[in-house]
Design a protein around this motif. Structure first.
Motif, mmCIF file in Angstrom:
data_model
loop_
_atom_site.group_PDB
_atom_site.id
_atom_site.type_symbol
_atom_site.label_atom_id
_atom_site.label_comp_id
_atom_site.label_asym_id
_atom_site.label_seq_id
_atom_site.Cartn_x
_atom_site.Cartn_y
_atom_site.Cartn_z
ATOM 1 N N HIS A 232 38.350 33.652 107.067
ATOM 2 C CA HIS A 232 36.959 33.229 107.292
ATOM 3 C C HIS A 232 36.251 34.151 108.272
ATOM 4 N N VAL A 233 36.971 34.534 109.318
ATOM 5 C CA VAL A 233 36.376 35.426 110.319
ATOM 6 C C VAL A 233 36.115 36.796 109.680
ATOM 7 N N ALA A 234 37.087 37.263 108.890
ATOM 8 C CA ALA A 234 36.927 38.566 108.217
ATOM 9 C C ALA A 234 35.766 38.512 107.215
ATOM 10 N N ALA A 235 35.615 37.378 106.547
ATOM 11 C CA ALA A 235 34.544 37.249 105.552
ATOM 12 C C ALA A 235 33.176 37.267 106.225
ATOM 13 N N LEU A 236 33.073 36.601 107.368
ATOM 14 C CA LEU A 236 31.781 36.616 108.066
ATOM 15 C C LEU A 236 31.463 38.034 108.540
ATOM 16 N N ASP A 237 32.463 38.709 109.033
ATOM 17 C CA ASP A 237 32.284 40.085 109.472
ATOM 18 C C ASP A 237 31.746 40.951 108.317
ATOM 19 N N TYR A 238 32.297 40.725 107.135
ATOM 20 C CA TYR A 238 31.851 41.453 105.939
ATOM 21 C C TYR A 238 30.378 41.137 105.647
ATOM 22 N N LEU A 239 30.009 39.867 105.699
ATOM 23 C CA LEU A 239 28.618 39.493 105.399
ATOM 24 C C LEU A 239 27.651 40.160 106.379
ATOM 25 N N VAL A 240 28.060 40.213 107.632
ATOM 26 C CA VAL A 240 27.195 40.803 108.653
ATOM 27 C C VAL A 240 27.059 42.307 108.410
ATOM 28 N N LYS A 241 28.188 42.962 108.153
ATOM 29 C CA LYS A 241 28.166 44.429 108.044
ATOM 30 C C LYS A 241 27.612 44.905 106.715
ATOM 31 N N GLN A 242 27.965 44.201 105.625
ATOM 32 C CA GLN A 242 27.592 44.688 104.286
ATOM 33 C C GLN A 242 26.308 44.045 103.760
ATOM 34 N N ASP A 243 25.914 42.926 104.320
ATOM 35 C CA ASP A 243 24.762 42.183 103.823
ATOM 36 C C ASP A 243 24.858 41.958 102.307
ATOM 37 N N LYS A 244 26.054 41.585 101.858
ATOM 38 C CA LYS A 244 26.317 41.398 100.430
ATOM 39 C C LYS A 244 27.232 40.195 100.266
ATOM 40 N N SER A 245 26.976 39.375 99.248
ATOM 41 C CA SER A 245 27.826 38.200 99.040
ATOM 42 C C SER A 245 29.134 38.600 98.375
ATOM 43 N N LEU A 246 30.129 37.727 98.478
ATOM 44 C CA LEU A 246 31.388 38.033 97.805
ATOM 45 C C LEU A 246 32.177 36.769 97.476
ATOM 46 N N THR A 247 33.015 36.900 96.458
ATOM 47 C CA THR A 247 33.921 35.825 96.047
ATOM 48 C C THR A 247 35.319 36.416 96.058
ATOM 49 N N VAL A 248 36.208 35.828 96.855
ATOM 50 C CA VAL A 248 37.572 36.388 96.937
ATOM 51 C C VAL A 248 38.643 35.304 96.943
ATOM 52 N N ASN A 249 39.777 35.649 96.368
ATOM 53 C CA ASN A 249 40.973 34.831 96.482
ATOM 54 C C ASN A 249 41.578 34.993 97.864
ATOM 55 N N LEU A 250 42.129 33.911 98.392
ATOM 56 C CA LEU A 250 43.002 34.014 99.560
ATOM 57 C C LEU A 250 44.330 33.362 99.185
ATOM 58 N N GLY A 251 45.300 34.195 98.907
ATOM 59 C CA GLY A 251 46.630 33.712 98.557
ATOM 60 C C GLY A 251 47.645 34.681 99.118
ATOM 61 N N SER A 252 48.908 34.247 99.162
ATOM 62 C CA SER A 252 49.935 35.090 99.779
ATOM 63 C C SER A 252 50.516 36.090 98.789
ATOM 64 N N GLU A 253 50.291 35.840 97.503
ATOM 65 C CA GLU A 253 50.823 36.639 96.384
ATOM 66 C C GLU A 253 52.307 36.375 96.154
ATOM 67 N N ALA A 254 52.879 35.457 96.922
ATOM 68 C CA ALA A 254 54.287 35.098 96.694
ATOM 69 C C ALA A 254 54.321 33.756 95.983
ATOM 70 N N GLY A 255 55.376 33.480 95.284
ATOM 71 C CA GLY A 255 55.499 32.179 94.630
ATOM 72 C C GLY A 255 56.761 31.483 95.111
ATOM 73 N N PHE A 256 56.601 30.273 95.649
ATOM 74 C CA PHE A 256 57.772 29.482 96.051
ATOM 75 C C PHE A 256 57.849 28.240 95.183
ATOM 76 N N SER A 257 59.083 27.850 94.867
ATOM 77 C CA SER A 257 59.264 26.669 94.020
ATOM 78 C C SER A 257 59.380 25.417 94.892
ATOM 79 N N VAL A 258 59.237 24.280 94.244
ATOM 80 C CA VAL A 258 59.373 22.996 94.943
ATOM 81 C C VAL A 258 60.748 22.927 95.613
ATOM 82 N N MET A 259 61.807 23.289 94.875
ATOM 83 C CA MET A 259 63.155 23.187 95.454
ATOM 84 C C MET A 259 63.351 24.177 96.599
#
Ligand code: WQD
Length: 325
Positions: A232-259
């Protein structure tokens, strides 16, 4: 900067508030405490009790002037949204429109919005990137996607810049142990496992072990809530610096199972956890993982705390303290 955090007393909101404070911002938290908790508030951040359905209350708080707002005030139970869509329409959609209109009237031009991977629906390919088709499987996901579309129009028509952050499975607790409020009646996997580890519930029901995954149980992309907060902090920084909207995923890119989560919790906590295999939960895909390449490239963001041990260890700290163990 001066930031208004709407929904800042909730599970994710309190971590986001903490991160903005830690990075030197001034924070005001606005929350109706319907699921947020007083013990999730910080003395350094002024608290305004209010509801997003009360337009006068929103106008009054926004009038004092903010550089940005973060909006995390929403109902989020995907199952419930299918039986009580009205509740989700009113709070998530009407409430957000109230926020956007009040923000425009008060001259607040930047919004960081808590969106969701639920906007994608059943995965057509993995990992899911932001170009994946959006076809929500539940009404909750639909509300998040519609709000993204409103944000797109307010960008064009009102010059409002937004960051829509599509969270994958938020999990874990503040790595420094500063947030202790537990979610009430949790349905998500890790809090359910934690409650079983503390003896607050008898067992964990595992929804299916015949999926086409490493051990037959469902695989998800768990992203640590402190990593989300940093996003969230990085996204606000982007909005301030780039003056452009964005849509991004925030995920770890790893997959863990229930077990894997259950076994890690047994190991980390030393507590016996009864796991009962039951039928699949309708609507659950076998596997969901994110591509966070766009967040890495545009925001310089990456998950630092989303390994399975840190997810479990930080959650256990919060639950252990609560249970007096
Ligand atoms: C994770 C895995 C279950 C509970 C939900 C929302 C989604 C998003 C995140 C907000 C699955 C299994 C779970 C249990 C289990 N929310 N499970 N026993 O369904 O991936 O996503 O939360 O944006 O919109 O749908 O998360 O934590 O419910 O489930 O076996 O008691 O754990 O089947 O494989 P899910 P979850």
């Amino acid at each position: 900067m001066k930031i208004l955090i709407i929904g800042g007393a909730g599970y994710i909101g309190s971590h986001v508030a903490r991160e903005f404070l830690d990075t030197g911002h001034q924070v005001v938290v606005f929350d109706n405490l319907s699921s947020g908790l007083e013990r999730n508030l910080f003395p350094e951040a002024r608290f305004v009790k209010g509801d997003i359905l009360d337009t006068n209350g929103l106008d009054a708080v926004m009038k004092e002037g903010f550089d940005a707002l973060v909006h995390l005030a929403a109902f989020k139970a995907a199952g419930e949204s299918m039986t009580k869509p009205e509740k989700y329409s009113v709070n998530n959609i009407s409430g957000t429109l109230n926020i956007l209109n009040a923000a425009c009237a008060a001259g607040i031009q930047r919004v960081v919005f808590s969106s969701s991977a639920a906007t994608y629906g059943e995965p057509r390919y993995l990992p899911i990137d932001e170009d994946h088709p959006t076809n929500p499987e539940n009404y909750y996901g639909f509300t998040k996607l519609e709000i993204e579309r409103f944000l797109g129009w307010y960008d064009k028509l009102k010059g409002l810049r937004f960051a829509a952050l599509r969270y994958f499975n938020a999990a874990g607790y503040d790595v420094k142990g500063r947030i202790g409020g537990l979610e009430r009646n949790p349905a998500n996997l890790l809090p359910v496992i934690m409650e079983a580890a503390c003896g607050m519930r008898e067992k964990v029901q595992v929804f299916g072990n015949d999926y086409d995954t490493k051990d037959g149980t469902g695989v998800r992309d768990y992203v640590h809530v402190s990593d989300l907060a940093a996003g969230h902090v990085a996204a606000l920084d982007y909005l301030v610096k780039q003056d452009k909207s964005l849509t991004v995923n925030l995920g770890s890119e790893a997959g863990f199972s229930v077990m894997e989560l259950i076994e890690t919790t047994r190991r980390v906590t030393g507590r016996p956890i009864v796991a009962e295999i039951v039928a699949r939960r309708p609507g659950d895909p076998a596997k969901l993982t994110a591509s966070s390449r766009r967040a890495r490239e545009l925001l310089g963001w990456e998950a630092k705390y989303s390994d399975v041990d840190t997810l479990v260890r930080t959650s256990w700290e919060a639950y252990r303290k609560h249970a007096g163990l």
